[in-house]
Design a protein around this motif. Structure first.
Motif, short mmCIF file in Angstrom:
data_model
loop_
_atom_site.label_atom_id
_atom_site.label_comp_id
_atom_site.label_asym_id
_atom_site.label_seq_id
_atom_site.Cartn_x
_atom_site.Cartn_y
_atom_site.Cartn_z
N TYR A 116 0.85 -1.19 0.00
CA TYR A 116 0.00 0.00 0.00
C TYR A 116 0.88 1.23 0.00
O TYR A 116 1.76 1.38 0.86
CB TYR A 116 -0.92 0.00 1.22
N ALA A 171 1.76 3.51 3.99
CA ALA A 171 0.30 3.36 4.03
C ALA A 171 0.01 1.90 4.32
O ALA A 171 0.86 1.03 4.15
CB ALA A 171 -0.32 3.77 2.69
N LYS A 230 1.04 5.69 -0.86
CA LYS A 230 0.36 6.94 -1.15
C LYS A 230 0.73 7.38 -2.55
O LYS A 230 1.70 6.88 -3.14
CB LYS A 230 0.75 8.01 -0.12
N ASP A 267 -5.87 2.42 5.37
CA ASP A 267 -5.89 3.71 4.66
C ASP A 267 -6.52 3.61 3.28
O ASP A 267 -6.62 4.62 2.57
CB ASP A 267 -4.45 4.24 4.49
N TYR A 268 -6.95 2.41 2.88
CA TYR A 268 -7.26 2.18 1.47
C TYR A 268 -8.49 2.95 0.98
O TYR A 268 -8.69 3.10 -0.22
CB TYR A 268 -7.44 0.68 1.22
N SER A 283 6.62 6.02 0.53
CA SER A 283 5.59 6.49 1.46
C SER A 283 5.14 5.34 2.36
O SER A 283 5.47 4.18 2.12
CB SER A 283 4.39 7.04 0.69
N ASP A 289 -8.85 6.05 1.29
CA ASP A 289 -8.32 7.32 0.81
C ASP A 289 -8.08 7.22 -0.70
O ASP A 289 -7.46 6.27 -1.17
CB ASP A 289 -7.00 7.62 1.54
N VAL A 308 -4.47 6.56 -1.83
CA VAL A 308 -3.76 5.35 -1.40
C VAL A 308 -4.07 4.24 -2.39
O VAL A 308 -5.23 4.04 -2.77
CB VAL A 308 -4.17 4.93 0.03
#
Length: 205
Positions: free
Chosen positions: A64, A85, A66, A89-90, A83, A92, A95
């Motif tokens: 994952y 993540a 960003k 956070d998925y 980054s 977002d 992301v």
């Protein structure tokens, strides 16, 4: 010939190929663009012509990351591989979850795709496609590949890698008018978009 669209953006190439009766594997990681393509497929009733994969191409599957975006260019999203993540956070839109290019091989086999042309436009991540894509190039006849070629000192290592990778596989760099590009000018005068072609297989030039 069918079509593999790596970095589909808003789906212009995907929709053109699908509406022309070709089967398309469309890969796009930016969620708003995925929604645009999905809506276009529904409107044009092309569900049986497109497999849409909402992932970023990377050398590893299941990571994952960003991504950054340019508000003045909807096609300029780029994955930030340094980054941090995770799965939580998925939701977002900035992301993404990664796959290897080899991961699409089961889809190609399920659809019996043995011949395809390809477009690659994934914002400086083309090397990841090559690093984890040998199974695809070994299994599928891909005689023509359209790629974006960004000349600039900070891209030299990436461009040299792509140059070596495709030439070793028998591809020849050409313009859209089939003029062969001299390798010695790869880092200086090659056009922004070019075609890697297997001349004896493409039946285009």
């Amino acid at each position: 010939m069918n079509f593999i669209d790596v970095g589909a953006n808003v789906g212009t190439y995907t929709m053109f190929a699908a509406s022309s009766g070709r089967y398309v594997i469309s890969i796009e990681c930016f969620k708003p663009n995925i929604d645009r393509i999905r809506n276009a497929i529904q409107i044009e009733k092309l569900h049986d012509k497109v497999t849409l994969l909402g992932n970023a191409i990377y050398s590893e599957t299941g990571r994952y990351f960003k991504m950054k975006s340019n508000p003045f260019n909807i096609g300029s999203q780029a994955v930030i591989t340094n980054s941090t993540a995770n799965q939580s956070d998925y939701n977002d839109i900035f992301v993404v979850k990664t796959i290897q290019f080899n991961d699409i091989l089961p889809v190609l086999k399920a659809k019996n795709i043995q011949h395809a042309v390809m477009k690659i436009d994934i914002q400086w991540a083309e090397t990841y496609l090559c690093q984890a894509g040998n199974q695809i190039f070994d299994s599928v006849n891909i005689p023509v590949i359209l790629v974006e070629w960004d000349i600039g000192a900070r891209f030299y290592d990436r461009l040299r890698y792509l140059l070596k990778y495709f030439t070793r596989r028998g591809y020849i760099p050409t313009t859209d008018m089939c003029n062969i590009l001299p390798e010695r000018e790869a880092l200086t005068t090659w056009p922004t978009h070019l075609y890697w072609m297997k001349m004896n297989l493409s039946e285009i030039c």
